[in-house]
Enzyme design. Structure first.
Site: not given
Length: 269
Positions: A9, A129
């Site tokens: 990410k 996240d």
């Protein structure tokens, strides 16, 4: 056996708006994902087990308290799974490595059994996240990062280079070092526009704790990328390039001149 990549990410932009009364921070962030990352494989077993290999396996101090184990415990997946995690992403690096691993577990369970309707709530309890990492598609995150909306992804396939000084940088101290100034909302538009017109409000506090970040950004920007910025709370930085050859040339120069830095080349999903 099932296998899945835990896609790295990156935050193409990260605007910190305020510190909330509950101790969390109100964020606006542009999530994007690289087509490289950790690798997970699972096979049926009498009970859940987790083994770790790879360069950064030693960074997982407690495999049984690891977020992968927590993700397994959060989802129905049959009698048991033996999970092998090849840890290729550095730990505490701003790449959502643990969250990406948890997201991969969710996708593996989805393949084998389907996900429960409340999967997003279960993912949110594991970390801010994790919901974005479950889908691993470019999106905008607001609130603590768990409220997700789609974005027009006009950067899919863009070559990207990730660079880390091989120094862990925990998230908590970086947020604590943020100066508390709201520098304004994230811009609107397609991915490229938001990325180029956005910023990372944690870059300055992260550099104050890990000056090597500034060195990486300086070297990356010398290669004239589309964009070079720190990801998340650091210490990993990224650079986007117009072509794979530009990225590969930059990677070769970095490997030659800064052999101690960790590098990963890929493309945006």
């Amino acid at each position: 056996m099932l296998t899945e990549t835990a896609y790295a990410k990156i935050n193409l932009a990260l605007h910190v708006r305020r510190r909330r009364e509950d101790g969390y921070h109100e964020l606006e962030t542009l999530f994007a994902f690289v087509d490289q990352g950790d690798r997970l494989s699972v096979r049926s077993a009498s009970q859940d087990t987790l083994s770790t290999t790879g360069e950064f396996a030693s960074g997982i101090e407690d495999p049984f308290g690891n977020i992968v184990a927590k993700a397994l415990a959060a989802l129905p997946h049959g009698q048991g799974w033996a999970v092998d995690l090849e840890k290729q992403l550095p730990v505490a690096a701003g790449l959502g490595g643990g969250s990406a691993d948890a997201g991969a577990v969710f996708r593996l369970v989805e393949q084998a059994h389907g996900l429960p309707e409340d999967w997003m709530a279960r993912a949110s309890r594991l970390g801010a996240d994790v919901p974005a990492c479950v889908r691993s598609q470019a999106c905008i995150g607001t609130g603590t990062g768990t409220d997700l909306t789609d974005v027009d992804n006009d950067l899919a396939g863009t070559p990207v280079l990730l660079v880390n000084p091989r120094l862990p940088l925990p998230t908590g101290p970086v947020f604590k070092a943020w100066d508390g100034i709201d520098r304004g909302a994230m811009p609107v538009g397609p991915l490229r526009t938001v990325a180029l017109d956005g910023r990372n409000d944690l870059e300055a506090p992260a550099i104050s704790l890990c000056p090597q970040i500034a060195d990486i950004l300086h070297v990356l920007r010398e290669g004239d990328p589309i964009l070079a910025r720190m990801s998340g709370s650091g210490a990993t930085c990224f650079a986007l390039y117009e072509s794979a050859s530009d990225r590969n040339e930059a990677a070769a120069k970095l490997a030659r001149d800064h052999g101690g830095w960790w590098l990963m080349a890929g493309a945006l999903r």
